[in-house]
Design a protein around this motif. Sequence first.
Motif, PDB file in Angstrom:
ATOM      1  N   LEU A  15       0.835  -1.219   0.000  1.00  0.00           N
ATOM      2  CA  LEU A  15       0.000   0.000   0.000  1.00  0.00           C
ATOM      3  C   LEU A  15       0.860   1.255   0.000  1.00  0.00           C
ATOM      4  O   LEU A  15       0.530   2.241  -0.665  1.00  0.00           O
ATOM      5  N   ALA A  16       1.963   1.218   0.733  1.00  0.00           N
ATOM      6  CA  ALA A  16       2.861   2.382   0.753  1.00  0.00           C
ATOM      7  C   ALA A  16       3.413   2.618  -0.654  1.00  0.00           C
ATOM      8  O   ALA A  16       3.508   3.754  -1.119  1.00  0.00           O
ATOM      9  N   ARG A  17       3.721   1.535  -1.355  1.00  0.00           N
ATOM     10  CA  ARG A  17       4.216   1.671  -2.728  1.00  0.00           C
ATOM     11  C   ARG A  17       3.118   2.201  -3.648  1.00  0.00           C
ATOM     12  O   ARG A  17       3.363   2.996  -4.549  1.00  0.00           O
ATOM     13  N   ALA A  18       1.887   1.732  -3.413  1.00  0.00           N
ATOM     14  CA  ALA A  18       0.761   2.205  -4.238  1.00  0.00           C
ATOM     15  C   ALA A  18       0.604   3.718  -4.085  1.00  0.00           C
ATOM     16  O   ALA A  18       0.453   4.447  -5.067  1.00  0.00           O
ATOM     17  N   ARG A  19       0.680   4.194  -2.841  1.00  0.00           N
ATOM     18  CA  ARG A  19       0.521   5.640  -2.586  1.00  0.00           C
ATOM     19  C   ARG A  19       1.634   6.430  -3.259  1.00  0.00           C
ATOM     20  O   ARG A  19       1.424   7.519  -3.766  1.00  0.00           O
ATOM     21  N   GLU A  20       2.808   5.853  -3.260  1.00  0.00           N
ATOM     22  CA  GLU A  20       3.979   6.498  -3.857  1.00  0.00           C
ATOM     23  C   GLU A  20       3.784   6.654  -5.376  1.00  0.00           C
ATOM     24  O   GLU A  20       4.175   7.664  -5.959  1.00  0.00           O
ATOM     25  N   GLY A  21       3.180   5.659  -6.008  1.00  0.00           N
ATOM     26  CA  GLY A  21       2.884   5.749  -7.443  1.00  0.00           C
ATOM     27  C   GLY A  21       4.116   5.731  -8.320  1.00  0.00           C
ATOM     28  O   GLY A  21       4.123   6.304  -9.404  1.00  0.00           O
ATOM     29  N   SER A  22       5.157   5.056  -7.859  1.00  0.00           N
ATOM     30  CA  SER A  22       6.402   4.993  -8.609  1.00  0.00           C
ATOM     31  C   SER A  22       6.682   3.523  -8.953  1.00  0.00           C
ATOM     32  O   SER A  22       6.682   2.670  -8.064  1.00  0.00           O
ATOM     33  N   PHE A  23       6.935   3.263 -10.229  1.00  0.00           N
ATOM     34  CA  PHE A  23       7.042   1.877 -10.674  1.00  0.00           C
ATOM     35  C   PHE A  23       8.331   1.652 -11.450  1.00  0.00           C
ATOM     36  O   PHE A  23       8.800   2.551 -12.159  1.00  0.00           O
ATOM     37  N   SER A  24       8.870   0.442 -11.313  1.00  0.00           N
ATOM     38  CA  SER A  24      10.138   0.131 -11.988  1.00  0.00           C
ATOM     39  C   SER A  24       9.886  -0.055 -13.494  1.00  0.00           C
ATOM     40  O   SER A  24       8.751  -0.241 -13.938  1.00  0.00           O
ATOM     41  N   GLN A  25      11.000  -0.051 -14.228  1.00  0.00           N
ATOM     42  CA  GLN A  25      10.921  -0.297 -15.677  1.00  0.00           C
ATOM     43  C   GLN A  25      10.230  -1.639 -15.935  1.00  0.00           C
ATOM     44  O   GLN A  25       9.363  -1.751 -16.799  1.00  0.00           O
ATOM     45  N   PHE A  26      10.584  -2.650 -15.146  1.00  0.00           N
ATOM     46  CA  PHE A  26       9.976  -3.976 -15.307  1.00  0.00           C
ATOM     47  C   PHE A  26       8.462  -3.903 -15.095  1.00  0.00           C
ATOM     48  O   PHE A  26       7.681  -4.470 -15.865  1.00  0.00           O
ATOM     49  N   GLU A  27       8.054  -3.175 -14.077  1.00  0.00           N
ATOM     50  CA  GLU A  27       6.615  -3.110 -13.767  1.00  0.00           C
ATOM     51  C   GLU A  27       5.823  -2.385 -14.862  1.00  0.00           C
ATOM     52  O   GLU A  27       4.712  -2.789 -15.200  1.00  0.00           O
ATOM     53  N   VAL A  28       6.393  -1.313 -15.415  1.00  0.00           N
ATOM     54  CA  VAL A  28       5.634  -0.595 -16.449  1.00  0.00           C
ATOM     55  C   VAL A  28       5.661  -1.350 -17.784  1.00  0.00           C
ATOM     56  O   VAL A  28       4.770  -1.170 -18.616  1.00  0.00           O
ATOM     57  N   GLN A  29       6.683  -2.201 -17.943  1.00  0.00           N
ATOM     58  CA  GLN A  29       6.736  -2.970 -19.194  1.00  0.00           C
ATOM     59  C   GLN A  29       5.668  -4.059 -19.227  1.00  0.00           C
ATOM     60  O   GLN A  29       5.315  -4.546 -20.289  1.00  0.00           O
ATOM     61  N   ARG A  30       5.179  -4.434 -18.047  1.00  0.00           N
ATOM     62  CA  ARG A  30       4.151  -5.490 -17.990  1.00  0.00           C
ATOM     63  C   ARG A  30       2.781  -4.836 -18.106  1.00  0.00           C
ATOM     64  O   ARG A  30       2.242  -4.348 -17.134  1.00  0.00           O
ATOM     65  N   GLY A  31       2.218  -4.805 -19.298  1.00  0.00           N
ATOM     66  CA  GLY A  31       0.813  -4.421 -19.437  1.00  0.00           C
ATOM     67  C   GLY A  31       0.543  -3.015 -19.919  1.00  0.00           C
ATOM     68  O   GLY A  31      -0.576  -2.714 -20.300  1.00  0.00           O
ATOM     69  N   LEU A  32       1.559  -2.137 -19.896  1.00  0.00           N
ATOM     70  CA  LEU A  32       1.289  -0.761 -20.320  1.00  0.00           C
ATOM     71  C   LEU A  32       1.737  -0.539 -21.755  1.00  0.00           C
ATOM     72  O   LEU A  32       2.929  -0.654 -22.047  1.00  0.00           O
ATOM     73  N   PRO A  33       0.810  -0.202 -22.642  1.00  0.00           N
ATOM     74  CA  PRO A  33       1.238   0.155 -24.002  1.00  0.00           C
ATOM     75  C   PRO A  33       2.127   1.399 -23.942  1.00  0.00           C
ATOM     76  O   PRO A  33       1.954   2.242 -23.061  1.00  0.00           O
ATOM     77  N   MET A  34       3.080   1.486 -24.881  1.00  0.00           N
ATOM     78  CA  MET A  34       4.063   2.579 -24.861  1.00  0.00           C
ATOM     79  C   MET A  34       3.394   3.960 -24.810  1.00  0.00           C
ATOM     80  O   MET A  34       3.791   4.837 -24.039  1.00  0.00           O
ATOM     81  N   GLN A  35       2.317   4.136 -25.600  1.00  0.00           N
ATOM     82  CA  GLN A  35       1.724   5.488 -25.627  1.00  0.00           C
ATOM     83  C   GLN A  35       1.048   5.820 -24.295  1.00  0.00           C
ATOM     84  O   GLN A  35       1.004   6.977 -23.882  1.00  0.00           O
ATOM     85  N   THR A  36       0.560   4.794 -23.578  1.00  0.00           N
ATOM     86  CA  THR A  36      -0.045   5.029 -22.254  1.00  0.00           C
ATOM     87  C   THR A  36       1.050   5.398 -21.261  1.00  0.00           C
ATOM     88  O   THR A  36       0.883   6.297 -20.434  1.00  0.00           O
ATOM     89  N   LEU A  37       2.179   4.704 -21.361  1.00  0.00           N
ATOM     90  CA  LEU A  37       3.307   4.992 -20.475  1.00  0.00           C
ATOM     91  C   LEU A  37       3.765   6.445 -20.668  1.00  0.00           C
ATOM     92  O   LEU A  37       3.898   7.203 -19.699  1.00  0.00           O
TER      93      LEU A  37
END
Length: 287
Positions: A146-168
């Motif tokens: 939950l603390a990480r969720a509030r922070e809203g900061s994600f690793s390269q690996f995490e954003v590569q899973r599921g986020l289309p490039m234009q959304t990122l």
Amino acid sequence: MTPQGFATLAGVLRAASGLAIGPDKQYLLDARLAPVLRKHGLADLDALAARLRAGAPALERELVEVMTTNESSFFRDEKPFAHVRTQSLPRLHAARPPKAKLRIWSAAASTGQEAYSLAIIVAESRALLGTREVEIVGTDIAREPLARAREGSFSQFEVQRGLPMQTLVRYFKKDGANWRIADPIRAMASFREWNLLDDLRPLGTFDIVFCRNVLIYFDPPTKARALEAIARQMAPDGVLYLGGAETVLGVTDRFAPIPGDRGVYGVAATATATAPRMPAAVAGTAR
Ligand SMILES: C[S@@+](CC[C@H](N)C(=O)[O-])C[C@H]1O[C@@H](n2cnc3c(N)ncnc32)[C@H](O)[C@@H]1O
């Protein structure tokens, strides 16, 4: 580990979080609790069980924290999110008075990818929704994710899973090695520590509920208890989304599958009107 030690650890976990651990999963206890044993100078899992039997709420909390599985990803499984965008939001928007707020619940939010994926969908549905207020609430039993969720900061690996490039590119900013979710998206979601086995009434009523990939860890009576409590927190025309390996069938009749849409459920007619309230002794304490 002795059978008594195992029974203690499994019993504490089940009572505190609903997590059901069978004897075949003892390896999970061995693997995940090794750092807890080291930290507290405990010789083995039997020593930990003895400490818990003597009453150690802080240690019990640590046990829950390390035994929950916090795996998540943006737009996980895609289909439920597409369903929200193309079916649930348009239908619920049309059904509500203009000034009514729509409320969306990510009921096992983990590190926040699910709640933020929903927030992105809402942002992209503004042409439909106009100025309608939409609130997204993420809850989870575990504090660290939950603390990480509030922070809203994600690793390269995490954003590569599921986020289309234009959304990122559109909704995240590079922040050192990480990607930070844009402020307007982050502002749409709030996160609270909440056990699905506690009294859910203080959370209020929701139009859309994502309760994905958490019921798989519960035994059938605990699944039924959680689902029935969730049904009571839903608008009569609300929509529930479960994970790919989860179903209400054979568990509770408080939800009815929406034909043609796997994992998507409507509230059964009797659920909100006649369901008895959870007795306080069962409900536990809300945090
Ligand atoms: C595998 S993650 C699912 C995350 C997200 N819903 C998804 O599908 O990607 C399961 C989450 O359920 C949470 N959880 C487990 N037991 C819970 C309980 N009794 N109440 C609330 N959350 C719980 C865990 O802490 C974990 O973050």
